[in-house]
Design a protein around this motif. Structure first.
Motif, mmCIF file in Angstrom:
data_model
loop_
_atom_site.group_PDB
_atom_site.id
_atom_site.type_symbol
_atom_site.label_atom_id
_atom_site.label_comp_id
_atom_site.label_asym_id
_atom_site.label_seq_id
_atom_site.Cartn_x
_atom_site.Cartn_y
_atom_site.Cartn_z
ATOM 1 N N UNK A 46 0.737 -1.032 -0.340
ATOM 2 C CA UNK A 46 0.042 -0.132 0.022
ATOM 3 C C UNK A 46 0.549 1.004 0.331
ATOM 4 N N UNK A 47 1.893 0.878 0.097
ATOM 5 C CA UNK A 47 2.749 2.327 0.099
ATOM 6 C C UNK A 47 3.554 2.517 -1.132
ATOM 7 N N UNK A 48 3.293 1.314 -1.699
ATOM 8 C CA UNK A 48 3.187 1.828 -3.654
ATOM 9 C C UNK A 48 2.752 1.814 -4.659
ATOM 10 N N UNK A 49 1.679 0.457 -4.437
ATOM 11 C CA UNK A 49 0.261 0.810 -5.550
ATOM 12 C C UNK A 49 -1.200 1.213 -4.169
ATOM 13 N N UNK A 50 -2.045 2.209 -4.492
ATOM 14 C CA UNK A 50 -2.836 2.139 -3.660
ATOM 15 C C UNK A 50 -4.468 1.868 -4.858
ATOM 16 N N UNK A 51 -5.240 0.652 -4.650
ATOM 17 C CA UNK A 51 -6.050 0.660 -5.589
ATOM 18 C C UNK A 51 -7.097 1.179 -4.956
ATOM 19 N N UNK A 52 -8.383 2.163 -6.079
ATOM 20 C CA UNK A 52 -9.778 2.611 -5.232
ATOM 21 C C UNK A 52 -9.236 4.208 -4.428
ATOM 22 N N UNK A 53 -9.019 4.903 -4.574
ATOM 23 C CA UNK A 53 -7.919 6.012 -4.167
ATOM 24 C C UNK A 53 -9.458 7.541 -4.287
ATOM 25 N N UNK A 54 -9.464 7.867 -2.821
ATOM 26 C CA UNK A 54 -10.671 8.916 -2.589
ATOM 27 C C UNK A 54 -9.181 10.106 -3.633
ATOM 28 N N UNK A 66 -8.590 3.964 -9.690
ATOM 29 C CA UNK A 66 -8.651 2.538 -10.121
ATOM 30 C C UNK A 66 -6.975 2.761 -9.402
ATOM 31 N N UNK A 67 -6.221 3.042 -9.608
ATOM 32 C CA UNK A 67 -4.997 2.857 -9.043
ATOM 33 C C UNK A 67 -4.049 4.032 -8.885
ATOM 34 N N UNK A 68 -3.195 4.479 -7.926
ATOM 35 C CA UNK A 68 -2.813 5.319 -7.517
ATOM 36 C C UNK A 68 -0.774 5.058 -7.178
ATOM 37 N N UNK A 69 -0.006 5.182 -7.767
ATOM 38 C CA UNK A 69 1.338 4.549 -7.647
ATOM 39 C C UNK A 69 1.649 5.704 -7.135
ATOM 40 N N UNK A 70 2.146 5.337 -5.689
ATOM 41 C CA UNK A 70 2.241 6.165 -4.854
ATOM 42 C C UNK A 70 3.695 6.726 -4.936
ATOM 43 N N UNK A 71 4.920 7.594 -4.331
ATOM 44 C CA UNK A 71 6.316 8.253 -3.539
ATOM 45 C C UNK A 71 6.338 8.766 -2.445
ATOM 46 N N UNK A 72 6.880 8.326 -1.133
ATOM 47 C CA UNK A 72 6.988 8.866 -0.367
ATOM 48 C C UNK A 72 5.211 9.721 0.449
#
Length: 364
Positions: A46-54, A66-72
């Motif tokens: 979940x620190x790298x890929x968050x599905x269904x991000x509000x 649908x997906x959010x790629x995360x960094x820091x």
């Protein structure tokens, strides 16, 4: 497995599986999640890929990316997914709403086959109407793979991507304009070229006179370029064959007459006649598709002409010592039909079959 191999393997999977995908969730699981993984992100972290991000600015219940790629702990890439048979032109406004509500600089709209990359070059935090990068997984080029690599976890650099995004965006637009002009020259395009070739006043009559001339001239240039590249490709293939033979045999061994490539281990022998037949196919189909997309692969028992080195084939040759046959796919690759030919020049008699097979391959 390196990045390029992973992407090409995914491309081959998509070509084989796309007809079996019947839902959007199936598209995500079979095509999009493997792409995220190929980019080096852990889809279960979940620190790298968050599905269904509000998104904070979206008030409508159920509106999630649908997906959010995360960094820091911040999103860097938003991915909006659709079913693999969906027309993406009908869904770009949805991604725009997510983009404005996020700190991410990049958004992707995809159906698992085509990936459209957007940013905010025109107005800060407002997603551009046109993508700066479009990648079709069924028509991959080396340049596409290199651009995708910039979004991978190991190579991601926001400033570097933005520095090239503007150029890529206009390159797509200019390429589309030139493609249209080459197919059907506009009066302005004709006037521009006619001024440099004709000393008199450029009247409507002159424009009408020069339009077919310019169209034929452009086609001639394209044909000459294709011919030059074919000659280079054949020479490169010959050079590569020679290098492989030298490295395995430690001595130069001349190939039999009419043979341009021979692999003892696989038993594959490519003849000049097969290459000539392949070039005939290209000459027939280049009016319908960029000739660079028409590729071939030789096998032990047959020679296949396909699209973009992919799964979907246009025809196969079976050139034996006693007879020659050409084979075409039918019924969406569920069956095939075979025809016997006396010489490779007989291939010209099957122009309609070739065009029909090309259309089938492009549909798939």
């Amino acid at each position: 497995m390196d990045f390029k191999d992973s992407i090409q393997q995914l491309s081959e999977r998509i070509a084989k599986q796309q007809d079996a995908i019947v839902t959007e969730e199936g598209t995500k699981n079979a095509f999009i999640m493997p792409m995220i993984a190929a980019l080096g992100y852990d889809i279960f972290n979940p620190f790298e890929v968050v599905p269904e991000l509000d998104c904070d600015l979206i008030k409508k219940k159920g509106e999630k990316i649908d997906y959010a790629i995360m960094k820091e702990e911040n999103p860097i890439l938003l991915i909006e997914c659709k079913h693999c048979k969906q027309d993406l032109n009908l869904h770009d406004t949805q991604l725009q709403k997510y983009f404005v509500a996020s700190k991410a600089r990049f958004g992707v709209l995809t159906n698992g086959i085509e990936y459209r990359f957007y940013t905010d070059l025109d107005k800060p935090n407002i997603m551009d109407e046109k993508p700066f990068l479009v990648v079709n997984m069924l028509a991959l080029t080396d340049a596409d793979v290199e651009q995708l690599k910039k979004f991978s976890k190991s190579y991601y650099n926001e400033e570097e991507i933005l520095s090239t995004a503007n150029e890529l965006k206009y390159a797509i637009s200019i390429k589309s304009i030139l493609n249209n002009e080459f197919k059907q020259p506009s009066p302005d395009f004709v006037r521009l070229l006619a001024k440099q070739a004709y000393d008199g006043q450029i009247t409507q009559k002159i424009i009408e006179q020069f339009t077919p001339i310019i169209k034929r001239s452009v086609q001639s240039i394209i044909n000459d370029t294709i011919s030059d590249r074919l000659n280079v490709a054949i020479k490169t293939n010959d050079d590569k064959t020679k290098q492989e033979e030298d490295s395995t045999q430690n001595a130069k061994e001349e190939l039999p007459d009419g043979v341009v490539f021979s692999d003892r281990d696989s038993g594959i022998v490519t003849t000049q006649e097969e290459i000539d037949a392949y070039n005939i196919i290209r000459s027939i189909l280049r009016k319908s598709i960029d000739a660079q997309r028409i590729t071939y692969k030789d096998n032990k028992t047959y020679f296949v002409v396909n699209i973009d080195n992919g799964y979907w084939w246009i025809c196969r040759f079976y050139f034996g010592s006693r007879k020659k046959q050409i084979c075409f796919p039918t019924d969406n690759y569920k069956s095939k039909e075979m025809f016997e030919i006396e010489t490779i020049d007989d291939i010209f008699n099957y122009e309609d079959k070739l065009i029909e097979s090309l259309k089938m391959a492009l549909r798939e």
